[in-house]
Design an enzyme around this catalytic site. Structure first.
Site, short mmCIF file in Angstrom:
data_model
loop_
_atom_site.label_atom_id
_atom_site.label_comp_id
_atom_site.label_asym_id
_atom_site.label_seq_id
_atom_site.Cartn_x
_atom_site.Cartn_y
_atom_site.Cartn_z
CG ASP A 9 -1.74 1.20 1.40
OD1 ASP A 9 -2.43 1.56 0.43
OD2 ASP A 9 -1.71 1.81 2.48
CG ASP A 11 -1.75 7.76 0.63
OD1 ASP A 11 -0.65 7.98 0.12
OD2 ASP A 11 -2.82 8.22 0.19
CG ASP A 168 -2.11 1.97 6.33
OD1 ASP A 168 -2.73 2.90 6.86
OD2 ASP A 168 -2.18 1.75 5.10
#
Length: 218
Positions: A9, A11, A168
């Site tokens: 991922d 961001d 995240d």
């Protein structure tokens, strides 16, 4: 290295992008007379792509405008300076270099639009580490849809058995579980649900710990 296809991922995993996203949103909304969004507000809006981000920002500030025009203006503002206030998380560049040196192939799978994704990767000088980058507008599906992750794995010429998802938040987790791919979640990112509701294969506090975590499964 058994799990040699590593899907990241963007961001909240590689980049703490909230400051530049917030700056662009506040510039957009400020021109329409809206109030500033706080860092905490923006942090909880991140993760579902820029359409959702702008929609949530307009709703939170009570700003009424043409959505398509607002979204287009936001993208122009953000893509012009996506690495001005944001930062890579500690150890990201060194760890990506180490992973590439070990023979791993790396890809990005993010809900951020492709042009903005490439602008961020170039802005931080890390584009060269990735063999593929699949933004949220490169296919008709996005995380948590597992087909987004599977498309990134396929782009690397790999299979789910070769892959690890590193993210995240809950979208990364759900996509990985549905794709039957092991998942590492970073605790420092933009998780919007209680962590105890998720059960990744590994929780990590430091990006530099990723190579050892992957090696433990090999």
């Amino acid at each position: 290295m058994r799990h040699a296809a590593l899907i990241f991922d963007l961001d909240g995993t590689l980049v703490d992008s909230m400051p530049d996203l917030r700056a662009a949103l506040n510039q957009l909304i400020g021109k329409m007379g809206g109030r500033e969004l706080t860092p905490d507000e923006v942090r909880h809006m991140i993760g579902d792509g820029t359409c959702a981000l702008v929609e949530r920002a307009l709703a939170a500030t009570g700003t009424v405008t043409d959505f398509d025009v607002a979204h287009e203006r936001f993208l122009r503002l953000y893509e012009a300076a996506p690495a001005k206030l944001s930062r890579l998380y500690p150890g990201v560049q060194e760890t990506l270099e180490s992973l590439r040196a070990s023979g791993a192939r790396l890809a990005i799978c993010t809900n951020k639009p492709q042009a903005a994704t490439l602008a961020v990767l170039e802005g931080f000088g890390i584009a060269r580490y990735f063999d593929a980058a699949l933004g949220g507008d490169t296919a008709p599906f996005r995380k948590p849809d597992p087909r987004h992750l599977l498309a990134a794995i396929e782009r690397l010429g790999a299979t789910p058995n070769d892959a690890v998802m590193i993210g995240d938040n809950e979208n990364d987790y759900a996509a990985a579980r549905a794709a039957h791919v092991p998942v590492i979640l970073m605790r420092y990112g933009y998780l919007r649900v209680p962590p105890e509701t998720l059960a990744p294969d590994t929780w990590l506090d430091h990006f530099a710990d990723i190579p050892q975590a992957v090696a433990n499964w090999s």
